[in-house]
Structure formats: structure tokens, C-alpha cells
Enzyme design. Structure first.
Site, PDB file in Angstrom:
ATOM      1  N   ASP A  10       9.844  -1.209  -2.064  1.00  0.00           N
ATOM      2  CA  ASP A  10       8.609  -1.314  -1.285  1.00  0.00           C
ATOM      3  C   ASP A  10       8.896  -0.746   0.104  1.00  0.00           C
ATOM      4  OD1 ASP A  10       5.943  -2.131  -0.613  1.00  0.00           O
ATOM      5  OD2 ASP A  10       6.767  -3.850   0.438  1.00  0.00           O
ATOM      6  N   SER A  11       7.819  -0.534   0.863  1.00  0.00           N
ATOM      7  CA  SER A  11       7.977  -0.087   2.244  1.00  0.00           C
ATOM      8  C   SER A  11       8.659  -1.170   3.091  1.00  0.00           C
ATOM      9  CB  SER A  11       6.607   0.198   2.845  1.00  0.00           C
ATOM     10  OG  SER A  11       5.867  -1.004   2.912  1.00  0.00           O
ATOM     11  N   TYR A  42       4.113   1.933   5.571  1.00  0.00           N
ATOM     12  CA  TYR A  42       3.827   3.257   5.036  1.00  0.00           C
ATOM     13  C   TYR A  42       2.316   3.519   5.004  1.00  0.00           C
ATOM     14  CZ  TYR A  42       8.502   3.798   2.759  1.00  0.00           C
ATOM     15  OH  TYR A  42       9.829   3.932   2.463  1.00  0.00           O
ATOM     16  N   GLY A  43       1.544   2.452   5.047  1.00  0.00           N
ATOM     17  CA  GLY A  43       0.118   2.506   4.701  1.00  0.00           C
ATOM     18  C   GLY A  43      -0.768   3.391   5.544  1.00  0.00           C
ATOM     19  N   CYS A  73       4.866  -1.202  -4.626  1.00  0.00           N
ATOM     20  CA  CYS A  73       4.100  -0.857  -3.426  1.00  0.00           C
ATOM     21  C   CYS A  73       2.892  -0.040  -3.876  1.00  0.00           C
ATOM     22  CB  CYS A  73       4.977  -0.025  -2.492  1.00  0.00           C
ATOM     23  SG  CYS A  73       4.101   0.609  -1.051  1.00  0.00           S
ATOM     24  N   ASN A  74       1.708  -0.498  -3.531  1.00  0.00           N
ATOM     25  CA  ASN A  74       0.488   0.217  -3.924  1.00  0.00           C
ATOM     26  C   ASN A  74       0.386   1.570  -3.238  1.00  0.00           C
ATOM     27  OD1 ASN A  74      -1.617  -1.813  -5.412  1.00  0.00           O
ATOM     28  ND2 ASN A  74      -0.160  -2.906  -4.135  1.00  0.00           N
ATOM     29  N   THR A  75       0.794   1.613  -1.962  1.00  0.00           N
ATOM     30  CA  THR A  75       0.677   2.838  -1.182  1.00  0.00           C
ATOM     31  C   THR A  75       1.513   3.954  -1.809  1.00  0.00           C
ATOM     32  OG1 THR A  75       0.414   1.435   0.752  1.00  0.00           O
ATOM     33  CG2 THR A  75       0.915   3.739   1.162  1.00  0.00           C
ATOM     34  N   GLU A 154       4.873  -8.460   8.127  1.00  0.00           N
ATOM     35  CA  GLU A 154       6.290  -8.116   8.366  1.00  0.00           C
ATOM     36  C   GLU A 154       6.844  -8.915   9.552  1.00  0.00           C
ATOM     37  OE1 GLU A 154       8.623  -5.939   6.928  1.00  0.00           O
ATOM     38  OE2 GLU A 154       7.297  -5.508   5.241  1.00  0.00           O
ATOM     39  N   CYS A 187      -2.153  -4.548  -2.269  1.00  0.00           N
ATOM     40  CA  CYS A 187      -0.967  -4.315  -1.437  1.00  0.00           C
ATOM     41  C   CYS A 187      -0.038  -5.472  -1.758  1.00  0.00           C
ATOM     42  CB  CYS A 187      -1.339  -4.326   0.042  1.00  0.00           C
ATOM     43  SG  CYS A 187       0.090  -4.317   1.144  1.00  0.00           S
ATOM     44  N   THR A 188       1.215  -5.160  -2.039  1.00  0.00           N
ATOM     45  CA  THR A 188       2.125  -6.213  -2.491  1.00  0.00           C
ATOM     46  C   THR A 188       2.540  -7.164  -1.365  1.00  0.00           C
ATOM     47  OG1 THR A 188       3.932  -4.623  -2.271  1.00  0.00           O
ATOM     48  CG2 THR A 188       3.016  -4.950  -4.480  1.00  0.00           C
ATOM     49  N   HIS A 189       2.152  -6.843  -0.128  1.00  0.00           N
ATOM     50  CA  HIS A 189       2.375  -7.807   0.959  1.00  0.00           C
ATOM     51  C   HIS A 189       1.356  -8.954   0.892  1.00  0.00           C
ATOM     52  CE1 HIS A 189       4.837  -4.657   2.806  1.00  0.00           C
ATOM     53  NE2 HIS A 189       5.163  -5.479   3.788  1.00  0.00           N
TER      54      HIS A 189
HETATM   55  N1  DGL Z   1       3.394  -3.322   0.128  1.00  0.00           N
HETATM   56  C1  DGL Z   1       2.820  -2.024   0.443  1.00  0.00           C
HETATM   57  C2  DGL Z   1       1.665  -1.773  -0.495  1.00  0.00           C
HETATM   58  O1  DGL Z   1       1.618  -2.376  -1.550  1.00  0.00           O
HETATM   59  C3  DGL Z   1       2.517  -1.980   1.906  1.00  0.00           C
HETATM   60  C4  DGL Z   1       2.328  -0.604   2.445  1.00  0.00           C
HETATM   61  C5  DGL Z   1       2.622  -0.431   3.905  1.00  0.00           C
HETATM   62  O2  DGL Z   1       3.783  -0.366   4.242  1.00  0.00           O
HETATM   63  O3  DGL Z   1       1.679  -0.291   4.694  1.00  0.00           O
HETATM   64  O4  DGL Z   1       0.793  -0.969  -0.241  1.00  0.00           O
END
Ligand code: DGL
Length: 270
Positions: A10-11, A42-43, A73-75, A154, A187-189
Site C-alpha cells: 500500500d502507499s 499516493y491519492g 491500495c485502491n489508488t 497516517e 480506500c484501504t485506509h
Molecule cells: N490506501 C490507499 C488506497 O486504497 C490510499 C491512497 C493514498 O495514499 O492516498 O487508495
């Protein structure tokens, strides 16, 4: 049978929210996790940069001998899934969007209104709408980018008024205007703020990409007869910046003391 580990990335720390579901559903599998905490989020970055970062992390996971790469990570799933599949043709690469879209397509009806909350990049890609439509063209969706959420998570700003106000800022009007009854945590966050969401919007059903990806992993392992038989080796966690908060969140998400977790620093900077 295949006892090599599964690589997750993930990011940042968001992808860790898939790990408890993995451990519960596929307890014999060994996990190597990489969180790019030095370069998160990353988003709001450009697709080219995200692809480059994803390729670097893929190289690292492959050097660790993984049998599968899971883009937790979805992004990255929205931007670099095809890039990684082309770069690593010999191992399966699984993203989070398609498995989540399948659950939406199978469990929602045309009477529902599905709200997808995600990063700017994920929303701009239209990946959720496309996948949901492919699987069930009768589902109604609307999307909302929520770019301030990942930096707050974060930083560990979760159980407080700032997070609640930020959620209300993004979602109050959206939910009302679009008449949303189901929210996709795209988003996995976001599972880390699921309690806030349940408290603020108690009547809304929540679908989490972090959970739904595990069934896709199980299906892939079954298809290739690659289940592990259980291994004496422990799971390993890598981050490009071992911040205090990252370590604290690993402990919180996995419910274990850091002393019992194999946590490492790994610099991938170019
Ligand atoms: N967990 C990432 C996702 O699922 C977060 C992306 C980010 O870093 O903005 O999109």
C-alpha cells in the site's frame, strides 16, 4: 501447495487493514507487507508516478520470493494493475477494486444508491463505476473524492472531532443529495475510520475493499493449487519510513505488541 509468502503493499499503512481478514480466512499463508510510508499519500499524485512506485515495490516483493502480489491500495489498483501484470507475468497480481465491485454487484439492488468514497485518483479513474457496471449494469452509483482523509489517518488523527468534522464536510451533503444507502470504502485506509462512519451514519451499509480482496486471493490460490501448508516463518512488515505512528498502527490493527512483530525499514527511493 506453495509455501512462498504473499506480498501485500500500500502507499502507507492502509493496506494493513486487509491483514486481519487474511489471517482469519487463510491462516496458513505467510505475508510480506510493504507500506510506502515515506511517499504516502499516493491519492493525489500523477498516474505516471504511481506506476513507477508500484513497479519499484513489485520488484522488492518479487526479490523477497512472493508467490502473488496483492495491491492492497485502491489508488494503485486503479492506475497500475495492468502495468504490474505486464511486468510480472509469472505471478498473479490482484487488485482490490474488482473483488469489491463484485460484492457491490451481487449484494446491492437497483433500489440502492451506492456511494464510493475514495482518493482523487481512484475517483478520477472511474474504475469502480466501470467494474460495477460490467458486473451489474442496474446498480446506481455516485463517487466522492476525500483527499484529506489519508493524511489524517497516517497521522493517527482518528478518534476525535477533527476526523468527524472532515467526514461530515465530505459526506453530509453527498449522502443527502445522492440519497446514499450503501458506502464503499474505496480506500484501504478507510476501515480505520469505519467506527466514525457507523456512528455518524448509523443507517448506512458499509462495504470494505480491504475485506473483500481476501476472497479473490482465496479463489486464485484454489485455482492454481497454491495454498500454503502452514509455515514456521513469521509474517514480515516493511515500511519506507518507520515512523512511530506506523508501528503504533500495526500494533493497533494486528492487536499484537511490536516485539512479537517482524517490522523492518526498507528504502526504495529513486
Ligand atoms: N490506501 C490507499 C488506497 O486504497 C490510499 C491512497 C493514498 O495514499 O492516498 O487508495
Amino acid at each position: 501447495m506453495d509455501n512462498r509468502p504473499i506480498g501485500f503493499f500500500d502507499s502507507g499503512l492502509g493496506g494493513l487493514t486487509s491483514i486481519p481478514h487474511m489471517i482469519k480466512t487463510l491462516p496458513n499463508e505467510r505475508i510480506i507487507f510493504f507500506g510506502d510510508t515515506a511517499r504516502t499519500p499516493y491519492g493525489s499524485k500523477s498516474p505516471g508516478t504511481i506506476k513507477l512506485f508500484a513497479e519499484q515495490i513489485g520488484d522488492f516483493l518479487v526479490s523477497e520470493g512472493v508467490k502473488m502480489i496483492v495491491i492492497a491500495c485502491n489508488t494503485v489498483s486503479a492506475t497500475a494493475l495492468d502495468t504490474l501484470r505486464a511486468k510480472f507475468p509469472d505471478i498473479p497480481v490482484i487488485g482490490v477494486i474488482s473483488p469489491t465491485a463484485r460484492v457491490v454487484a451481487n449484494t446491492c439492488t437497483p433500489n440502492d444508491k451506492v456511494g464510493i468514497m475514495a482518493t482523487k485518483v481512484t475517483v478520477a479513474s472511474g474504475a469502480y463505476e466501470k467494474k460495477i457496471y460490467e458486473k451489474n449494469p442496474y446498480i446506481n452509483t455516485a463517487s466522492i473524492p476525500c483527499p484529506a482523509l489519508v493524511p489524517l489517518i497516517e497521522e493517527g488523527i482518528i478518534d476525535n472531532e477533527i476526523m468527524d468534522l472532515t467526514l461530515k464536510y465530505y459526506l453530509d451533503d453527498f449522502i443527502k443529495k445522492e440519497m446514499i444507502d450503501t458506502l464503499v470504502l474505496g480506500c484501504t485506509h478507510y476501515p480505520l475510520i469505519a467506527d466514525n462512519l457507523r456512528r455518524l451514519y448509523p443507517n448506512i451499509k458499509i462495504i470494505s475493499s480491504s475485506k473483500e480482496v481476501v476472497e479473490a486471493i482465496r479463489i486464485e490460490l484454489e485455482k492454481t493449487d497454491a495454498f500454503a501448508s502452514g509455515s514456521a516463518e513469521e509474517n514480515k512488515f516493511f515500511a519506507s519510513d518507520l515512523s512511530e505512528n506506523f508501528v503504533k498502527m500495526i500494533e493497533k490493527i494486528l492487536g499484537e505488541d511490536k516485539a512479537s512483530l517482524n517490522i523492518n525499514f526498507k528504502n526504495l527511493d529513486i
